[in-house]
Each structure stands twice: as structure tokens, then as C-alpha cells.
Design an enzyme around this catalytic site. Structure first.
Site, PDB file in Angstrom:
ATOM      1  N   LYS A   1       0.733  -1.144  -0.079  1.00 36.36           N
ATOM      2  CA  LYS A   1       0.066   0.013  -0.171  1.00 36.36           C
ATOM      3  C   LYS A   1       0.972   1.347   0.003  1.00 36.36           C
ATOM      4  CE  LYS A   1      -4.575  -0.209   1.995  1.00 36.36           C
ATOM      5  NZ  LYS A   1      -5.336  -0.124   3.196  1.00 36.36           N
TER       6      LYS A   1
HETATM    7  O1  G3P Z   1      -8.232  -0.096   4.884  1.00 34.93           O
HETATM    8  C1  G3P Z   1      -8.478   1.156   4.534  1.00 34.93           C
HETATM    9  C2  G3P Z   1      -9.822   1.662   4.974  1.00 34.93           C
HETATM   10  O2  G3P Z   1     -10.809   0.458   4.699  1.00 34.93           O
HETATM   11  C3  G3P Z   1     -10.017   2.204   6.303  1.00 34.93           C
HETATM   12  O3  G3P Z   1     -11.362   2.561   6.341  1.00 34.93           O
HETATM   13  O4  G3P Z   1     -12.836   3.070   8.469  1.00 34.93           O
HETATM   14  O5  G3P Z   1     -10.496   3.792   8.666  1.00 34.93           O
HETATM   15  O6  G3P Z   1     -12.209   4.969   6.964  1.00 34.93           O
HETATM   16  P1  G3P Z   1     -11.512   3.490   7.756  1.00 34.93           P
END
Ligand code: G3P
Length: 220
Positions: free
Chosen positions: A83
Site C-alpha cells: 500500500k
Molecule cells: O483499509 C483502509 C480503509 O478501509 C480504512 O477505513 O474505516 O478507517 O475509514 P476507515
């Protein structure tokens, strides 16, 4: 649409291993795990359970540093996808890594233009954070839909990941928008199995079966 599980938790990954196509982690999710593992051991453990792509975040800031870190991460397992942040340094690194055959996932994408640039840099995946867009009053799924239209029209090979998923409706709408992949937190995935009518129906079948068993036994 492929399903990735958005967690670094070994127990959750094991629970859903039969239905998922891969895993995505990020520094926040890794920090939540008090495994005592080194990052390398943690990723190796996940790779034993899931035989699909496992996204792991590179934290370096400059393109040369990102490239070195990404190659170290990629060496842990052939399933590792690195990533990389959506910025100029990240895309410069992604281009070099793509030419060297290292799989990349450009993260923190919030617009169709960013998704388009990630694809032009040769990223394997581009992650659009729909929940964080919705949180500030934007339409995250619309960005997925616009990006997919661009990817299809221009035959771009990068796969789009719908990320930052907050609820089961995001999954339905991402699928309708044609997203190649969705990465789902375990809590949201667990909700997708459930429907009240399923529970009611199962209870009735179970009660009726018990009545029948009283009359004639349960043999088939
Ligand atoms: O893995 C990346 C993403 O899905 C994180 O989501 O919930 O932290 O906005 P969030």
C-alpha cells in the site's frame, strides 16, 4: 466483485477465510493487534491462512525510500501487495515498482482523478475511501462509479477497491457500480449474513420440526 477483509486480526481472518479473496491492513489496523509479532511474522501468519493478496502499508515518505521499503515488504510473501499513499512520491514509486513486478495498492484515494492517476502509474489496485467521503457529506460511491466508468472506457488494468466501508449498503452499491473489489471490515461482513426474516423462518422450521418429532421421531 472480490471480497477482501479489512483487518489484521488473525482470528477474524481465520473465521472468514472460506469466503474472502484477500486481506487489507493499514497502520491503524496493525496497531490494534497486540500480537507481539514482528510485522514480518504477522504477515507470514496471515499468508498461511489466506491465499490471496494481502495489502501492507509502506510508511516511507520519499519515492526512493518507498521503493526500498516496498521491496522489503514484497519479499515477505508473494501475496504481499504494498500500500502506497496517493501523492506524487507514492505514484513515482508505484511506477518503478510496477515495472519491477511488485504489486501495489494506492491508498487514500478520494477522487476519480486520483484513481485515474494511480492507474496511469501502473498500480495493481486503487483504493477509494467511500466512508470517509460520506463522513464529510460527499458521495463516496459516486466516486467509485465515475472511476469505474473511466477505467472501463479506457481499458485501464488497475483494479478498483472500494474501501472505508461502513455498512452493508456500501457493499450493494459498490457491486452495482462495478467495483472490482470491496474490502469489508469483519463487523460489516457479519451483518451481511443476517436478516430478521431468516431468523424468524429458521425458528418456525425448528419449532415445526420439534412438533413433528413428538409425533413420529426425527429419523429421515
Ligand atoms: O483499509 C483502509 C480503509 O478501509 C480504512 O477505513 O474505516 O478507517 O475509514 P476507515
Amino acid at each position: 466483485m472480490k471480497i477482501f477483509l479489512d483487518t489484521a486480526n488473525i482470528k477474524e481472518i481465520s473465521q472468514y477465510a472460506y469466503i474472502i479473496d484477500g486481506v487489507t491492513t493499514n497502520p491503524t489496523l496493525m496497531a490494534q493487534e497486540k500480537t507481539g509479532y514482528q510485522i514480518r511474522d504477522h504477515i507470514t501468519e496471515i499468508a498461511k491462512i489466506v491465499h490471496g493478496p494481502i495489502s501492507v502499508e509502506a510508511m516511507s515518505q520519499t519515492a526512493p525510500e518507498i521503493i526500498i521499503e516496498a521491496e522489503e515488504l514484497a519479499a515477505i510473501s508473494p501475496n504481499v501487495v504494498v500500500k502506497i499513499p496517493m501523492n506524487e512520491a507514492g505514484l513515482q514509486a508505484a511506477k518503478v515498482l510496477s515495472d519491477r513486478g511488485v504489486k501495489t495498492n494506492i491508498t487514500l484515494i478520494f477522487s476519480a482523478n486520483q484513481a485515474y492517476l494511480a492507474a496511469k502509474a501502473g498500480a495493481t489496485y486503487a483504493s477509494i475511501f467511500v466512508g470517509r467521503l460520506d463522513d464529510i457529506g460527499h458521495d463516496g460511491i459516486q466516486v467509485v462509479s465515475d472511476s469505474m466508468e473511466i477505467f472501463r472506457q479506457h481499458k485501464l488494468e488497475t483494479e478498483l477497491i472500494t474501501a472505508s466501508v461502513r455498512h452493508p449498503l456500501h457493499v450493494i452499491n459498490a457491486a452495482k457500480a462495478g467495483s472490482h473489489v470491496i474490502t469489508i471490515p469483519p463487523k460489516v461482513l457479519s451483518l451481511m449474513f443476517r436478516h430478521n426474516l431468516t431468523d424468524v423462518g429458521l425458528k418456525k422450521f425448528s419449532d415445526d420440526w420439534a412438533q413433528l418429532a413428538k409425533k413420529q421421531g426425527t429419523g429421515i
